[in-house]
Design a protein around this motif. Structure first.
Motif: not given
Length: 401
Positions: A239-259
């Protein structure tokens, strides 16, 4: 192969479903439809140790734990066990009226110990109010964490002594503090890194988005470590995000990873990787530790009002401590003598915590007025006098005693 390319090539799962859970009773079909739009498969998840205690090979991240020894593994297990015991004692003390509040980390030990042990001494940590395991890794005496929750001090430790900042109650603000500190490190020419801890609920705060923006623009050496424990108090992540949270980093220009947040080896490896990127001048990283809060948000919360037992039971089967114990036993890295010795240490820690809390002296009732203005202030003086009269009224009621 980078994490970005791994994520891009791996099918993704809808935000309306969670890996390893049975879902939540509060999710509506409308929410699921909206949250799952355009996504139908599971996101990339770095895992090195399964819930059954089996090692998983990962060509990209194995190298960051390739030199881990049996002693190191036993140390990680000890860290998690003792952190859980301290946390349980604090919860009990709050129930007994010895603490005003407590935020438990139950279920999040692997995320905190794994990431905490990845840090160098010269790295700096900005926690929220639940990072008891990270504090343990930084050498902060666990009894020092309890003063604020008992109301006898404003923190309990010197941040510069352990490069571990005071707990932050304001949700998400520490990410901005961490970003500014990291920008300063760059100006000073140091090669250390900064890590900021926050939860999935805090990821919805504007401060976090601003921290992402500034860290990306200034290429700040900071790791954003999000412990996604599935619940922002009573609101599920979907109910807070329509994408997995780690993918938000892509919009800011740096990598994200889910562990896998319940896999201490994966958290250790991924955090090492992210910290090394930061030190090498490659900028920020967002790590989403996909874990679960097995207890209440705080001791003032009742999780039975918004989630079912079946969800908690599904995550208990992935307990971070149990999975490492299984690996230690199957690999013959620990024997019964080790576990027996640790249990004795566990009991000793529990006694020490209880005794320390009850021995904490009450603060000076007037100390609050001494740290407002350096040179004093008429209004503060007036308030001090009013408070003194209020305190004296109790003595009068008791016959001057």
């Amino acid at each position: 192969m980078t994490v970005e390319s791994t994520a891009a090539r791996t099918p993704r799962r809808s935000a309306g479903s969670k890996a390893g859970t049975t879902g939540t009773k509060r999710t509506t079909s409308t929410t699921k439809k909206a949250a799952g739009a355009g996504r139908s498969a599971e996101p990339a998840l770095v895992q090195l140790l399964t819930p059954e205690g089996k090692r998983v090979k990962n060509a990209e991240f194995d190298k960051y734990v390739a030199d881990i020894t049996a002693d190191d593994l036993r140390g990680l297990y000890r860290d998690m066990v003792l952190t859980r015991r301290f946390d349980a004692e604090a919860t009990s003390l709050q129930r007994q009226g010895e603490l005003g509040l407590w935020a438990s980390l139950l279920g999040q030990e692997a995320a905190q110990i794994g990431s905490g042990r990845a840090l160098r001494d010269d790295d700096y940590v900005f926690p929220t109010y639940r990072e008891h395991g990270v504090a343990w890794c930084r050498g902060v005496d666990p009894t020092n964490l309890l003063g604020m929750f008992r109301g006898v001090n404003n923190g309990g430790w010197d941040p510069s002594g352990n490069n571990f900042h005071l707990y932050t109650i304001v949700i998400g603000s520490q990410t901005l503090h961490a970003t500014g500190y990291a920008m300063g490190i760059t100006k000073d020419g140091a090669d250390s890194a900064v890590i900021a801890y926050f939860g999935d609920g805090a990821s919805s705060q504007g401060d976090v988005a601003e921290a992402f923006t500034f860290s990306a623009v200034y290429n700040a050496p900071v790791v954003f470590f999000c412990q996604n424990n599935q619940w922002a108090i009573s609101e599920p992540t979907e109910k807070q995000s329509r994408v997995p949270l780690y993918q938000r980093a892509q919009g800011f220009g740096f990598p994200g990873v889910r562990v896998d947040g319940n896999d201490v080896l994966a958290n250790l490896a991924v955090t090492k990787w992210a910290l090394e990127r930061a030190r090498a001048g490659e900028g920020p990283t967002l790590v989403e530790a996909f874990t679960y809060r097995m207890g209440a948000h705080t001791t003032s919360d009742d999780p039975t009002r918004y989630r079912g037992d079946e969800e908690r039971l599904a995550w208990e089967a992935k307990d971070p401590i149990l999975r490492l114990r299984r690996y230690l036993e199957s690999s013959n890295h620990a024997d019964e003598a080790f576990f027996a010795e640790l249990e004795a240490e566990n009991e000793a820690l529990g006694r020490r915590v209880r005794e320390a809390v009850r021995a904490m002296p009450d603060p000076d009732h007037f100390a609050i007025f001494e740290n407002v203005y350096a040179d004093g202030h008429a209004l503060v003086d007036e308030e001090r006098a009013q408070f003194a009269a209020y305190q004296a009224s109790f003595a009068d009621e008791d016959g001057g005693k």
